[in-house]
Scaffold this active site. Structure first.
Site, PDB file in Angstrom:
ATOM      1  N   THR A  65       4.679  37.024 -17.141  1.00 54.72           N
ATOM      2  CA  THR A  65       3.300  37.149 -17.641  1.00 54.72           C
ATOM      3  C   THR A  65       3.338  37.179 -19.162  1.00 54.72           C
ATOM      4  O   THR A  65       4.066  37.978 -19.749  1.00 54.72           O
ATOM      5  CB  THR A  65       2.671  38.439 -17.063  1.00 54.72           C
ATOM      6  N   GLN A  75       3.137  30.997  -9.455  1.00 57.79           N
ATOM      7  CA  GLN A  75       3.167  32.318  -8.812  1.00 57.79           C
ATOM      8  C   GLN A  75       1.739  32.839  -8.632  1.00 57.79           C
ATOM      9  O   GLN A  75       0.997  33.005  -9.598  1.00 57.79           O
ATOM     10  CB  GLN A  75       3.972  33.327  -9.634  1.00 57.79           C
ATOM     11  N   HIS A 100       3.400  36.429  -4.856  1.00 60.21           N
ATOM     12  CA  HIS A 100       3.928  37.560  -5.619  1.00 60.21           C
ATOM     13  C   HIS A 100       3.792  38.813  -4.763  1.00 60.21           C
ATOM     14  O   HIS A 100       2.755  39.463  -4.750  1.00 60.21           O
ATOM     15  CB  HIS A 100       3.110  37.683  -6.902  1.00 60.21           C
ATOM     16  N   ASN A 142       6.387  44.318  -7.390  1.00 60.21           N
ATOM     17  CA  ASN A 142       5.929  45.009  -8.607  1.00 60.21           C
ATOM     18  C   ASN A 142       4.581  45.713  -8.490  1.00 60.21           C
ATOM     19  O   ASN A 142       3.846  45.823  -9.473  1.00 60.21           O
ATOM     20  CB  ASN A 142       5.905  44.023  -9.796  1.00 60.21           C
ATOM     21  N   TYR A 197       1.672  44.930  -6.961  1.00 58.69           N
ATOM     22  CA  TYR A 197       0.387  44.213  -6.909  1.00 58.69           C
ATOM     23  C   TYR A 197      -0.101  44.115  -5.455  1.00 58.69           C
ATOM     24  O   TYR A 197       0.523  44.651  -4.535  1.00 58.69           O
ATOM     25  CB  TYR A 197       0.507  42.860  -7.619  1.00 58.69           C
ATOM     26  N   ARG A 251       8.183  36.240  -3.436  1.00 58.77           N
ATOM     27  CA  ARG A 251       8.997  37.182  -4.220  1.00 58.77           C
ATOM     28  C   ARG A 251       8.774  38.597  -3.684  1.00 58.77           C
ATOM     29  O   ARG A 251       7.629  38.999  -3.466  1.00 58.77           O
ATOM     30  CB  ARG A 251       8.593  37.105  -5.690  1.00 58.77           C
ATOM     31  N   ASN A 271       4.815  50.175 -11.145  1.00 57.26           N
ATOM     32  CA  ASN A 271       3.385  50.369 -10.846  1.00 57.26           C
ATOM     33  C   ASN A 271       3.163  51.393  -9.727  1.00 57.26           C
ATOM     34  O   ASN A 271       2.387  51.152  -8.796  1.00 57.26           O
ATOM     35  CB  ASN A 271       2.707  49.036 -10.503  1.00 57.26           C
ATOM     36  N   GLY A 291      14.836  35.763 -16.547  1.00 59.10           N
ATOM     37  CA  GLY A 291      13.573  35.992 -17.244  1.00 59.10           C
ATOM     38  C   GLY A 291      13.739  36.048 -18.750  1.00 59.10           C
ATOM     39  O   GLY A 291      13.615  35.038 -19.457  1.00 59.10           O
ATOM     40  N   ARG A 292      14.094  37.251 -19.262  1.00 59.41           N
ATOM     41  CA  ARG A 292      14.076  37.451 -20.718  1.00 59.41           C
ATOM     42  C   ARG A 292      14.994  36.506 -21.494  1.00 59.41           C
ATOM     43  O   ARG A 292      14.597  36.024 -22.566  1.00 59.41           O
ATOM     44  CB  ARG A 292      14.368  38.924 -21.029  1.00 59.41           C
TER      45      ARG A 292
HETATM   46  C1  LIG Z   1       7.306  39.934 -20.306  1.00 57.37           C
HETATM   47  C2  LIG Z   1       7.564  40.007 -18.817  1.00 57.37           C
HETATM   48  C3  LIG Z   1       6.602  39.555 -17.937  1.00 57.37           C
HETATM   49  C4  LIG Z   1       6.843  39.577 -16.560  1.00 57.37           C
HETATM   50  N1  LIG Z   1       5.895  39.046 -15.714  1.00 57.37           N
HETATM   51  C5  LIG Z   1       6.169  38.922 -14.393  1.00 57.37           C
HETATM   52  C6  LIG Z   1       5.263  38.248 -13.523  1.00 57.37           C
HETATM   53  O1  LIG Z   1       4.201  37.729 -13.924  1.00 57.37           O
HETATM   54  N2  LIG Z   1       5.603  38.160 -12.212  1.00 57.37           N
HETATM   55  C7  LIG Z   1       6.774  38.690 -11.721  1.00 57.37           C
HETATM   56  O2  LIG Z   1       7.034  38.578 -10.515  1.00 57.37           O
HETATM   57  N3  LIG Z   1       7.652  39.319 -12.533  1.00 57.37           N
HETATM   58  C8  LIG Z   1       7.389  39.417 -13.849  1.00 57.37           C
HETATM   59  N4  LIG Z   1       8.324  39.995 -14.688  1.00 57.37           N
HETATM   60  C9  LIG Z   1       9.671  40.341 -14.177  1.00 57.37           C
HETATM   61  C10 LIG Z   1      10.629  39.149 -14.420  1.00 57.37           C
HETATM   62  O3  LIG Z   1      10.275  38.045 -13.607  1.00 57.37           O
HETATM   63  C11 LIG Z   1      12.104  39.486 -14.122  1.00 57.37           C
HETATM   64  O4  LIG Z   1      12.211  39.915 -12.793  1.00 57.37           O
HETATM   65  C12 LIG Z   1      12.629  40.571 -15.068  1.00 57.37           C
HETATM   66  O5  LIG Z   1      12.400  40.193 -16.422  1.00 57.37           O
HETATM   67  C13 LIG Z   1      14.135  40.827 -14.861  1.00 57.37           C
HETATM   68  O6  LIG Z   1      14.864  39.647 -15.053  1.00 57.37           O
HETATM   69  P1  LIG Z   1      15.698  39.376 -16.444  1.00 57.37           P
HETATM   70  O7  LIG Z   1      16.679  40.522 -16.537  1.00 57.37           O
HETATM   71  O8  LIG Z   1      16.359  38.041 -16.226  1.00 57.37           O
HETATM   72  O9  LIG Z   1      14.703  39.388 -17.564  1.00 57.37           O
HETATM   73  C14 LIG Z   1       8.078  40.063 -16.050  1.00 57.37           C
HETATM   74  C15 LIG Z   1       9.033  40.551 -16.958  1.00 57.37           C
HETATM   75  C16 LIG Z   1       8.804  40.526 -18.322  1.00 57.37           C
HETATM   76  C17 LIG Z   1       9.875  40.998 -19.275  1.00 57.37           C
END
Ligand SMILES: Cc1cc2nc3c(=O)[nH]c(=O)nc-3n(C[C@H](O)[C@H](O)[C@H](O)COP(=O)(O)O)c2cc1C
Length: 364
Positions: A25, A97, A174, A177, A179, A226, A234, A316-317
């Site tokens: 997001t 998603q 989704h 987390n 939701y 997912r 949350n 992700g990051r």
């Molecule tokens: C800025 C940010 C936004 C995220 N938005 C979502 C999202 O929209 N949907 C979701 O399932 N997970 C979301 N996550 C979780 C990530 O998909 C991912 O699971 C998490 O960053 C851990 O993976 P990483 O260690 O590779 O970053 C978000 C994480 C971050 C940091």
């Protein structure tokens, strides 16, 4: 030989490698409509095999955060079409998603006329950010009537069809987390006494109805999900039957034939670790593709793929901060660090301005 960098398949799709961009997001969709800046952002990261977009709402009721996109209006479909075209032009596949925020959000973030809906009128502990008035306590949501549940299933189904119109290769439900879908699964947020509450067969009914209806509408090859067993984000506390509940889900989702399950492990972000036996249970019970995510670097990604723990690795990051992550990992280059202060802010800063590596000199 690298497994991560080699081609594979996902259902009928060929992926250029096994790296998946995790859903992130980013709150750049002013007015809840995807825009050119978002097309540029996703296109920059399209050397991945599969991109999973940020959480996108199937309903005006699911827009709990500021500036998150939807997929229920013609303008949103047109905006997403630009994104899918830009991503496909660079060879990646892209799933949308579908995220309905349910009880997470605030009326100040929702469009006029929308409601905060949830399985039960139980607010999440904590505060939520609003553009209008900063941090506010999570409000008490409205408990969904059976008619609201039916409408929500229809909204997911229409959203999935809209995603096909917008050129997506599939959708991801989704279910993580905290939701709406997870709010039905977990007993602390689902206190219903009707056929959508109580034992797991009832608490899973909504998510399985959504999965069944969406797969009937667009095809099981186009639908992934997912899940976050042992996730606590949350206000979703752990509870004794968690493992049994998720085993039930794994079996039912397998029977529906979804193309993948995507498991979240947020221990790299300070959450409890997902026990190894839970990931192994999914690998055993769910026969199609399995995606693992959370805290992966190149070495762990290759090791888990080589050990057969999963088929694809989501990141992700590192991809947020390194549009050319694949190239950097191939060259052993240093990575840009993600800047968390710009994760959710509007505009290109911290979004499309992370630098890519200079091209390596080519032999003449
Ligand atoms: C800025 C940010 C936004 C995220 N938005 C979502 C999202 O929209 N949907 C979701 O399932 N997970 C979301 N996550 C979780 C990530 O998909 C991912 O699971 C998490 O960053 C851990 O993976 P990483 O260690 O590779 O970053 C978000 C994480 C971050 C940091």
């Amino acid at each position: 030989m690298s497994l991560l960098f080699s081609k594979t398949t996902l259902g009928p799709l060929t992926l250029q490698n096994r790296l998946v961009m995790s859903p992130l997001t980013r709150n750049r969709a002013t007015g809840n409509v995807p825009n050119e800046l978002m097309a540029e952002y996703y296109s920059q990261r399209a050397s991945a095999g599969l991109i999973i977009t940020e959480g996108t709402s199937p309903s005006s009721n699911g827009l709990g955060y500021p500036r998150i996109p939807g997929i229920f209006s013609a303008a949103q479909v047109a905006g997403w079409k630009r994104v899918t075209e830009a991503v496909h032009a660079r060879g990646a596949k892209i799933f949308l998603q579908l995220m309905h925020t349910g009880r997470i959000g605030h009326l100040l973030n929702l469009p006029a006329g929308a409601s905060m809906l949830a399985p039960s009128a139980v607010p999440a502990v904590g505060d939520i950010y609003t553009d209008a008035k900063g941090m506010k306590p999570q409000p008490v949501p409205k408990a969904m009537m059976e008619a609201d549940i039916k409408t929500a299933v229809e909204e997911y189904t229409q959203a999935a069809k809209n995603a096909m119109t917008a050129g997506f290769d599939g959708i991801e439900l989704h279910g993580t987390n905290g939701y709406l879908l997870e709010q039905f699964i977990r007993p602390n947020s689902n206190r219903r006494t009707d056929r959508y509450g109580g034992q797991i067969e009832n608490r899973a009914r909504f998510i399985l109805e959504v999965a069944a209806t969406v797969t009937a509408a667009i095809g099981k090859e186009r639908v992934g999900i997912r899940l976050s067993p042992f996730g606590v984000f949350n206000d979703m506390p752990l509870y004794p039957e968690m493992e049994a509940d998720y085993t039930y889900l794994a079996q039912k989702l397998n029977a529906l034939g979804l193309v993948y399950v995507h498991l979240v492990d947020h221990s790299s972000m300070g959450a409890p670790k997902v026990p190894t036996f839970v990931k192994e249970m999914f690998r055993r019970e769910f026969k199609r593709s399995l995606i693992l995510s959370g805290g992966f670097d190149l070495a762990r990604a290759e090791a888990d793929l080589a050990a057969g723990k999963c088929d694809l690795i989501a990141v992700g990051r590192p991809l947020l901060a390194n549009p050319d992550l694949i190239e950097r990992w191939k060259r052993g280059a240093v990575l840009n660090a993600p800047d968390s202060s710009t994760f959710y802010t509007p505009g290109p800063k911290g979004y499309t301005d992370y630098p890519a590596l200079a091209k390596e000199p080519q032999p003449v």
